[in-house]
Design a protein around this motif. Sequence first.
Motif, PDB file in Angstrom:
ATOM      1  N   LEU A   1       4.557 -17.836  11.334  1.00  0.00           N
ATOM      2  CA  LEU A   1       5.264 -17.398  12.529  1.00  0.00           C
ATOM      3  C   LEU A   1       4.576 -17.958  13.769  1.00  0.00           C
ATOM      4  O   LEU A   1       3.352 -17.885  13.892  1.00  0.00           O
ATOM      5  CB  LEU A   1       5.285 -15.873  12.625  1.00  0.00           C
ATOM      6  CG  LEU A   1       5.963 -15.095  11.505  1.00  0.00           C
ATOM      7  CD1 LEU A   1       5.908 -13.607  11.803  1.00  0.00           C
ATOM      8  CD2 LEU A   1       7.401 -15.552  11.309  1.00  0.00           C
TER       9      LEU A   1
ATOM     10  N   LEU B   1       9.473 -17.210  16.842  1.00  0.00           N
ATOM     11  CA  LEU B   1       9.904 -15.876  17.250  1.00  0.00           C
ATOM     12  C   LEU B   1      10.504 -15.999  18.646  1.00  0.00           C
ATOM     13  O   LEU B   1       9.807 -16.402  19.589  1.00  0.00           O
ATOM     14  CB  LEU B   1       8.715 -14.906  17.273  1.00  0.00           C
ATOM     15  CG  LEU B   1       7.984 -14.714  15.940  1.00  0.00           C
ATOM     16  CD1 LEU B   1       6.776 -13.794  16.131  1.00  0.00           C
ATOM     17  CD2 LEU B   1       8.922 -14.148  14.877  1.00  0.00           C
TER      18      LEU B   1
ATOM     19  N   CYS C   1       4.446  -7.850   9.181  1.00  0.00           N
ATOM     20  CA  CYS C   1       4.238  -9.190   8.627  1.00  0.00           C
ATOM     21  C   CYS C   1       3.841  -9.123   7.160  1.00  0.00           C
ATOM     22  O   CYS C   1       4.357  -9.871   6.319  1.00  0.00           O
ATOM     23  CB  CYS C   1       3.166  -9.928   9.429  1.00  0.00           C
ATOM     24  SG  CYS C   1       3.700 -10.462  11.070  1.00  0.00           S
TER      25      CYS C   1
END
Length: 272
Positions: free
Chosen positions: A99, A52, A118
Amino acid sequence: MTRIEQTFATLKQQNKKALIPYIMAGDPNPAVTVDLMHKLVAHGADVIEIGLPFSDPMADGSVISLAGERALANGTSTTQAVKMVGEFRKSNTTTPVLLMGYLNPVEIIGYDNFLDLCEQNGVDGLLLVDLPPNETDEVLSAKLADKNINQIFLLAPITQSERRKAVLNRGSGFIYYVSVKGVTGSKALDTDEVARQVQAIKADSDLPVCVGFGIRDGKSAKAVAKFADGVIVGSELVKNFADVGDDEAKITQAKATILAKMDELRAAIDDL
C-alpha cells in the motif's frame, strides 16, 4: 519471512527481476480494482502496489492525482481500499501487495486500527510517503514486524545522508528508489545516473532495490532492470483510466491496454 521477502528471494534464485505495477484503489470505480489485480498477476506482476486515494498527494503527478480524485468521487475510502486487498486474498495468497499512501487518513483511522486492518486483509508492505524514516519510532516498526508487514521507504537523487542512513536502517522488504527529481510520471530518466545511485545503495544495504518514477515502456524498464532488482510502473498504467467514465466498453479497452503494457514490460525485463 514476509511475502515480499520470499518473493525477492525466489526471484534472485531464478535470476529474474521484479515487475511491480501500481494502480489506484477504486479507479475508475471500486468494481474494477480486485479483478484488475488478478489480471496483473496473470500478466507478470510479482508484487502489486495499491495507491490509497488521498486529496493532497504531494509525491504524485497529475495522472495519479486525478486517479485519486476519481476514486474518492466514487466513494473509495482508505478502509475500503484495504478491504479490496482482502477480497484479492480470497483466491491469491502468494502475491505480495504493497500500500502506498499518506499519513492523514491513517491518523484519522488510528495507527493500531489501521495496522490491524492491514493484517486482517493480507497487506504485506506499507509506504507512507510523508512519514520520514527518522520520524518512525521503534514502536511502530516493531508493530509492523509483528504483523509481517514490511515498511518501505523512498530514496531519491537528492536524499541527504542522514535520511539515507535512516532509510537503510529502518526499511525492510525492499528500497524504493525514485529515479528522477520530480513527481510520479516525470519524463526525464537518466539510466546511467540511476545505475550509479542504485549501485551505491547496494554497497550499503542487502535489501533489494526497485526503481520507480519515469519508467514507461519496455526499453526503459529493461535498461533499469539491468542493475536494479525490480521496476515499478504506475502512471503509464493509470493514465488509461483518465477518460473512461462509467463506460464499460471504455473500461474494458483501458484494462486491455494496461495488460498489453504489462506483457511488454515483462518480456523486456526477462530479456536480459
